[in-house]
Design an enzyme around this catalytic site. Structure first.
Site, PDB file in Angstrom:
ATOM      1  N   GLY A 263      -8.436 -22.303  28.538  1.00  0.00           N
ATOM      2  CA  GLY A 263      -7.991 -21.274  27.596  1.00  0.00           C
ATOM      3  C   GLY A 263      -7.544 -20.026  28.326  1.00  0.00           C
ATOM      4  O   GLY A 263      -7.292 -20.070  29.528  1.00  0.00           O
ATOM      5  N   ASN A 264      -7.391 -18.938  27.606  1.00  0.00           N
ATOM      6  CA  ASN A 264      -7.005 -17.665  28.235  1.00  0.00           C
ATOM      7  C   ASN A 264      -7.668 -16.514  27.488  1.00  0.00           C
ATOM      8  O   ASN A 264      -8.339 -16.728  26.483  1.00  0.00           O
ATOM      9  CB  ASN A 264      -5.470 -17.526  28.265  1.00  0.00           C
ATOM     10  CG  ASN A 264      -4.872 -17.505  26.879  1.00  0.00           C
ATOM     11  OD1 ASN A 264      -5.079 -16.567  26.111  1.00  0.00           O
ATOM     12  ND2 ASN A 264      -4.133 -18.549  26.530  1.00  0.00           N
TER      13      ASN A 264
END
Ligand code: C5P
Length: 222
Positions: free
Chosen positions: A29-30
């Site tokens: 993810g980020n």
């Protein structure tokens, strides 16, 4: 939809990160919080537009008057956007969509071993580019560009490559942009440039929506 400069118009907005699963308990993810995208959706609704907000995994309340569609992965986000893009007057891609996903998702939790391991990644669909490439594309298509360097070149490159009407570019880095309350934006169209100074994302979103509304009226008067 309600009263305002965008009354009678429908917008689709993407927001937040995407989570790309490696196994049942892990993902890539980020740091996107979704706050900028949610602020844009709220500002569009305030301006009278009907809004479909396609949101990745975030911890945020749904803005008043906005229809929310929750998704996890980039492919789910792509599907959800395509399901509501028909007949939309505008699209604003604010989501920090993962460019790549693991080539496969393990059915069971991956076990630790002494060996190092590699993850093969394959490209995700580009939601924004696909929306802009449609025959019946929305009148105004807006992209975001989060960059750590060379903001203007990157933004203008994106404007051309993805055939956008506007690109809103922001600097990201350790204490800037992504997981914070404030932001600054530089907005580019083919012929113009607006510098929006640092302020709360809610206020910034209203300024961006004013530019979008102006652009929508220009399109319609041509
Ligand atoms: O090229 P880049 O990924 O930096 O472009 C960012 C813009 O494209 C953002 O508006 C983002 O929401 C959109 N995007 C997308 N689908 C992807 C990658 C980016 O809609 N797979």
């Amino acid at each position: 939809g309600g009263e305002g400069p965008l009354s009678g118009r429908r917008f689709v907005v993407t927001a937040g990160p995407t989570h790309e699963p490696l196994d049942p308990v892990r993902f890539i993810g980020n740091r996107s919080s979704g706050r900028m995208g949610f602020a844009v959706a709220a500002a569009l609704a305030e301006a009278g537009a009907e809004v479909d907000l396609v949101a990745g995994p975030v911890h945020l309340a749904t803005p008043h008057g906005v229809r929310r569609h929750d998704v996890g992965t980039a492919r789910e986000m792509h599907r959800a956007v395509m399901a509501c893009i028909d007949g939309a007057d505008g699209f604003v891609g604010v989501a920090a969509v993962a460019d790549y996903r693991p080539a496969s998702e393990a059915g069971d939790k991956i076990k630790k071993s002494a060996e190092s391991m590699a993850v093969e990644l394959v490209p995700n669909p580009d939601i924004l580019a696909d929306v802009a490439a449609r025959n019946d594309r929305p009148a105004v298509v807006v992209g975001f560009a989060a960059e750590t360097r060379d903001l203007e070149n990157a933004a203008r490159g994106k404007l051309e490559a993805k055939k956008l009407d506007l690109v809103a570019a922001n600097r990201v880095g350790k204490d800037l942009g992504f997981d914070s309350e404030d932001n600054a934006l530089e907005v580019f169209s083919a012929g113009r440039h607006w510098a929006l100074s640092p302020k709360a994302k809610t206020a910034l979103a209203r300024e961006l929506v004013a530019i979008i509304a102006e652009r929508m009226l220009e399109r319609e008067s041509r």
